[in-house]
Design an enzyme around this catalytic site. Structure first.
Site, PDB file in Angstrom:
ATOM      1  N   LYS A 199      42.251 -28.494   1.845  1.00 11.84           N
ATOM      2  CA  LYS A 199      42.376 -28.020   3.224  1.00 11.84           C
ATOM      3  C   LYS A 199      41.221 -28.545   4.079  1.00 11.84           C
ATOM      4  O   LYS A 199      41.420 -29.087   5.155  1.00 11.84           O
ATOM      5  CB  LYS A 199      42.401 -26.481   3.267  1.00 11.84           C
ATOM      6  CG  LYS A 199      43.527 -25.863   2.458  1.00 11.84           C
ATOM      7  CD  LYS A 199      43.556 -24.344   2.565  1.00 11.84           C
ATOM      8  CE  LYS A 199      42.338 -23.643   1.985  1.00 11.84           C
ATOM      9  NZ  LYS A 199      42.180 -23.798   0.525  1.00 11.84           N
ATOM     10  N   ARG A 221      45.077 -15.174   5.388  1.00 13.32           N
ATOM     11  CA  ARG A 221      45.191 -15.185   3.934  1.00 13.32           C
ATOM     12  C   ARG A 221      45.889 -13.962   3.389  1.00 13.32           C
ATOM     13  O   ARG A 221      45.987 -13.789   2.168  1.00 13.32           O
ATOM     14  CB  ARG A 221      43.795 -15.218   3.320  1.00 13.32           C
ATOM     15  CG  ARG A 221      43.404 -16.602   2.917  1.00 13.32           C
ATOM     16  CD  ARG A 221      42.078 -16.510   2.234  1.00 13.32           C
ATOM     17  NE  ARG A 221      41.264 -17.556   2.763  1.00 13.32           N
ATOM     18  CZ  ARG A 221      40.618 -18.422   2.022  1.00 13.32           C
ATOM     19  NH1 ARG A 221      40.639 -18.341   0.738  1.00 13.32           N
ATOM     20  NH2 ARG A 221      39.922 -19.362   2.578  1.00 13.32           N
ATOM     21  N   ARG A 224      33.423 -30.759  -7.038  1.00  9.29           N
ATOM     22  CA  ARG A 224      33.160 -30.844  -5.592  1.00  9.29           C
ATOM     23  C   ARG A 224      31.668 -30.798  -5.314  1.00  9.29           C
ATOM     24  O   ARG A 224      30.913 -30.050  -5.927  1.00  9.29           O
ATOM     25  CB  ARG A 224      33.841 -29.687  -4.874  1.00  9.29           C
ATOM     26  CG  ARG A 224      33.433 -29.625  -3.396  1.00  9.29           C
ATOM     27  CD  ARG A 224      34.315 -28.749  -2.573  1.00  9.29           C
ATOM     28  NE  ARG A 224      34.316 -27.360  -3.003  1.00  9.29           N
ATOM     29  CZ  ARG A 224      35.109 -26.439  -2.477  1.00  9.29           C
ATOM     30  NH1 ARG A 224      35.959 -26.753  -1.522  1.00  9.29           N
ATOM     31  NH2 ARG A 224      35.071 -25.195  -2.920  1.00  9.29           N
ATOM     32  N   ARG A 261      29.028 -25.583  -4.367  1.00  8.88           N
ATOM     33  CA  ARG A 261      29.211 -24.257  -3.785  1.00  8.88           C
ATOM     34  C   ARG A 261      29.072 -23.206  -4.876  1.00  8.88           C
ATOM     35  O   ARG A 261      29.504 -23.420  -5.996  1.00  8.88           O
ATOM     36  CB  ARG A 261      30.609 -24.179  -3.153  1.00  8.88           C
ATOM     37  CG  ARG A 261      30.535 -23.896  -1.669  1.00  8.88           C
ATOM     38  CD  ARG A 261      31.832 -24.098  -0.995  1.00  8.88           C
ATOM     39  NE  ARG A 261      32.820 -23.085  -1.359  1.00  8.88           N
ATOM     40  CZ  ARG A 261      34.041 -23.019  -0.843  1.00  8.88           C
ATOM     41  NH1 ARG A 261      34.416 -23.916   0.048  1.00  8.88           N
ATOM     42  NH2 ARG A 261      34.889 -22.086  -1.203  1.00  8.88           N
ATOM     43  N   ARG A 317      39.328 -16.731  -7.885  1.00 11.89           N
ATOM     44  CA  ARG A 317      39.846 -17.147  -6.569  1.00 11.89           C
ATOM     45  C   ARG A 317      41.318 -17.542  -6.661  1.00 11.89           C
ATOM     46  O   ARG A 317      42.092 -17.270  -5.749  1.00 11.89           O
ATOM     47  CB  ARG A 317      39.012 -18.316  -6.022  1.00 11.89           C
ATOM     48  CG  ARG A 317      37.657 -17.857  -5.479  1.00 11.89           C
ATOM     49  CD  ARG A 317      36.670 -18.995  -5.410  1.00 11.89           C
ATOM     50  NE  ARG A 317      37.063 -20.049  -4.496  1.00 11.89           N
ATOM     51  CZ  ARG A 317      36.640 -21.314  -4.601  1.00 11.89           C
ATOM     52  NH1 ARG A 317      35.816 -21.665  -5.570  1.00 11.89           N
ATOM     53  NH2 ARG A 317      37.010 -22.209  -3.721  1.00 11.89           N
TER      54      ARG A 317
HETATM   55  P1  AP5 Z   1      38.478 -29.245  -0.344  1.00 10.70           P
HETATM   56  O1  AP5 Z   1      39.004 -30.024   0.823  1.00 10.70           O
HETATM   57  O2  AP5 Z   1      37.085 -28.755  -0.287  1.00 10.70           O
HETATM   58  O3  AP5 Z   1      39.502 -28.050  -0.716  1.00 10.70           O
HETATM   59  P2  AP5 Z   1      39.800 -26.687   0.062  1.00 10.70           P
HETATM   60  O4  AP5 Z   1      41.291 -26.501   0.009  1.00 10.70           O
HETATM   61  O5  AP5 Z   1      39.146 -26.662   1.391  1.00 10.70           O
HETATM   62  O6  AP5 Z   1      39.159 -25.646  -0.960  1.00 10.70           O
HETATM   63  P3  AP5 Z   1      38.164 -24.403  -0.714  1.00 10.70           P
HETATM   64  O7  AP5 Z   1      37.497 -24.129  -2.021  1.00 10.70           O
HETATM   65  O8  AP5 Z   1      37.294 -24.614   0.468  1.00 10.70           O
HETATM   66  O9  AP5 Z   1      39.198 -23.290  -0.416  1.00 10.70           O
HETATM   67  P4  AP5 Z   1      38.970 -21.778  -0.493  1.00 10.70           P
HETATM   68  O10 AP5 Z   1      40.175 -21.304   0.218  1.00 10.70           O
HETATM   69  O11 AP5 Z   1      38.779 -21.258  -1.868  1.00 10.70           O
HETATM   70  O12 AP5 Z   1      37.540 -21.531   0.193  1.00 10.70           O
HETATM   71  P5  AP5 Z   1      37.069 -21.072   1.649  1.00 10.70           P
HETATM   72  O13 AP5 Z   1      35.795 -21.734   1.935  1.00 10.70           O
HETATM   73  O14 AP5 Z   1      38.171 -21.201   2.634  1.00 10.70           O
HETATM   74  O15 AP5 Z   1      38.694 -30.180  -1.651  1.00 10.70           O
HETATM   75  C1  AP5 Z   1      38.229 -29.752  -2.923  1.00 10.70           C
HETATM   76  C2  AP5 Z   1      37.675 -30.961  -3.715  1.00 10.70           C
HETATM   77  O16 AP5 Z   1      38.754 -31.856  -3.997  1.00 10.70           O
HETATM   78  C3  AP5 Z   1      36.619 -31.795  -2.956  1.00 10.70           C
HETATM   79  O17 AP5 Z   1      35.671 -32.220  -3.872  1.00 10.70           O
HETATM   80  C4  AP5 Z   1      37.429 -33.005  -2.397  1.00 10.70           C
HETATM   81  O18 AP5 Z   1      36.617 -34.154  -2.303  1.00 10.70           O
HETATM   82  C5  AP5 Z   1      38.509 -33.160  -3.460  1.00 10.70           C
HETATM   83  N1  AP5 Z   1      39.804 -33.595  -2.907  1.00 10.70           N
HETATM   84  C6  AP5 Z   1      40.403 -33.158  -1.757  1.00 10.70           C
HETATM   85  N2  AP5 Z   1      41.602 -33.750  -1.593  1.00 10.70           N
HETATM   86  C7  AP5 Z   1      41.786 -34.570  -2.671  1.00 10.70           C
HETATM   87  C8  AP5 Z   1      42.852 -35.428  -3.085  1.00 10.70           C
HETATM   88  N3  AP5 Z   1      43.995 -35.553  -2.383  1.00 10.70           N
HETATM   89  N4  AP5 Z   1      42.709 -36.100  -4.269  1.00 10.70           N
HETATM   90  C9  AP5 Z   1      41.583 -35.955  -5.019  1.00 10.70           C
HETATM   91  N5  AP5 Z   1      40.530 -35.150  -4.668  1.00 10.70           N
HETATM   92  C10 AP5 Z   1      40.640 -34.461  -3.503  1.00 10.70           C
HETATM   93  O19 AP5 Z   1      36.812 -19.502   1.424  1.00 10.70           O
HETATM   94  C11 AP5 Z   1      35.737 -19.051   0.622  1.00 10.70           C
HETATM   95  C12 AP5 Z   1      35.736 -17.532   0.490  1.00 10.70           C
HETATM   96  O20 AP5 Z   1      35.609 -16.910   1.791  1.00 10.70           O
HETATM   97  C13 AP5 Z   1      37.018 -16.905  -0.078  1.00 10.70           C
HETATM   98  O21 AP5 Z   1      37.012 -16.944  -1.496  1.00 10.70           O
HETATM   99  C14 AP5 Z   1      36.939 -15.482   0.487  1.00 10.70           C
HETATM  100  O22 AP5 Z   1      36.042 -14.679  -0.240  1.00 10.70           O
HETATM  101  C15 AP5 Z   1      36.369 -15.714   1.867  1.00 10.70           C
HETATM  102  N6  AP5 Z   1      37.438 -15.884   2.871  1.00 10.70           N
HETATM  103  C16 AP5 Z   1      37.767 -17.050   3.498  1.00 10.70           C
HETATM  104  N7  AP5 Z   1      38.790 -16.856   4.348  1.00 10.70           N
HETATM  105  C17 AP5 Z   1      39.120 -15.540   4.258  1.00 10.70           C
HETATM  106  C18 AP5 Z   1      40.123 -14.736   4.878  1.00 10.70           C
HETATM  107  N8  AP5 Z   1      40.986 -15.243   5.764  1.00 10.70           N
HETATM  108  N9  AP5 Z   1      40.185 -13.425   4.536  1.00 10.70           N
HETATM  109  C19 AP5 Z   1      39.320 -12.899   3.654  1.00 10.70           C
HETATM  110  N10 AP5 Z   1      38.352 -13.606   3.023  1.00 10.70           N
HETATM  111  C20 AP5 Z   1      38.258 -14.914   3.325  1.00 10.70           C
HETATM  112 MG    MG Z   2      37.567 -25.529   2.280  1.00 11.46          MG
END
Ligand code: AP5
Ligand code: MG
Length: 222
Positions: free
Chosen positions: A16, A90, A129, A161, A172
């Site tokens: 994402k 979410r 990552r 991270r 997660r």
């Molecule tokens: P990356 O692009 O970083 O993936 P991502 O989908 O953004 O994954 P996240 O871990 O950021 O998602 P998340 O939803 O768990 O975390 P968030 O920060 O939103 O890609 C991942 C890796 O793969 C990278 O190394 C990249 O280089 C590689 N890659 C990407 N595309 C590729 C491809 N096509 N091929 C190969 N490699 C590839 O949330 C964190 C925390 O915040 C949550 O756990 C929760 O506690 C809280 N939170 C966030 N939003 C909410 C909400 N709405 N409500 C309540 N709590 C929330």
């Molecule tokens: Mg992300």
């Protein structure tokens, strides 16, 4: 009305954030990433950060009312001409709150972009990552920086991270399947869901999303 009001859905590690950074450039949209905003609150030890930290550390979700207030405020500040939300909504209550807030402002969502990938793929991605303090993303195997441990864009050191360790990744994913995956049906029923195969190369995923958005924008103008 040709504004693009978009959300990105998908499991942790589906790509994402990777796609968001390209799409915001392509379409000139403000990026509103819930995870990044929450991590900033935690780092700055704000009241919200203190309330959010425990759930984030456990791989759970931060309370709906806190996240909803934070995001709706951001949309009002930055999203008048469109937005790209990453990581919100979410839960169903978050999705309902977003729909209600947009309706009040006489606006509506353009699409929910689902980047999907199976658990085994995202586990490999999250384990390798790396990112700099400005959130530029890399992967030790799939997308390595030119100089090991340094960001190509700003030279800052790269780190892992805290929630990317195996036990937290597992939690997660459970949280995603239980609380967020029902949003696929929610947006499908409303005719807003667009699916993308997140297991493909990131350039292919990007091309596919960009083409879909270009078509959607044309349709909005008609
Ligand atoms: P990356 O692009 O970083 O993936 P991502 O989908 O953004 O994954 P996240 O871990 O950021 O998602 P998340 O939803 O768990 O975390 P968030 O920060 O939103 O890609 C991942 C890796 O793969 C990278 O190394 C990249 O280089 C590689 N890659 C990407 N595309 C590729 C491809 N096509 N091929 C190969 N490699 C590839 O949330 C964190 C925390 O915040 C949550 O756990 C929760 O506690 C809280 N939170 C966030 N939003 C909410 C909400 N709405 N409500 C309540 N709590 C929330
Ligand atoms: Mg992300």
């Amino acid at each position: 009305m040709s504004e693009l009001n978009l959300i990105l859905l998908g499991p942790p590690g589906a790509g994402k954030g990777t796609q968001a950074s390209r799409l915001t450039e392509d379409f000139g949209l403000p990026y509103i990433g819930t995870g990044d905003l929450l991590r900033r609150h935690v780092a700055e030890e704000t009241d919200l950060g203190k309330q959010a930290q425990e759930q984030m550390d456990n791989g759970g979700l931060v309370a709906d009312d806190l996240v909803i207030a934070m995001i709706l405020e951001k949309i009002d500040e930055e999203g008048d001409d469109g937005f790209l939300l990453d990581g919100f909504p979410r839960t169903i209550p978050q999705a309902d709150a977003l729909a209600g807030a947009l309706e009040k402002r006489n606006r509506r969502l353009t699409a929910a972009l689902l980047i999907d990938a199976p658990d085994e793929t995202v586990i490999k991605r999250l384990s390798g990552r790396r990112q700099c303090s400005d959130g530029h993303l890399y992967h030790v195997e799939f997308d390595p920086p030119k100089h090991e441990g340094r960001c190509d864009q700003d030279g800052k050191p790269l780190s892992q991270r805290e929630d990317d360790e195996p036990e937290k990744i597992k939690k997660r994913l459970e949280t995603y399947h239980e609380q967020t995956e029902p949003l696929k049906d929610y947006y499908e029923e409303r005719g807003l869901l667009r699916r993308f195969d997140g297991t493909q190369d990131k350039v292919k995923v990007h091309d596919h999303i960009r083409a879909t958005l270009a078509t959607l924008r044309l349709e909005e103008r008609l």
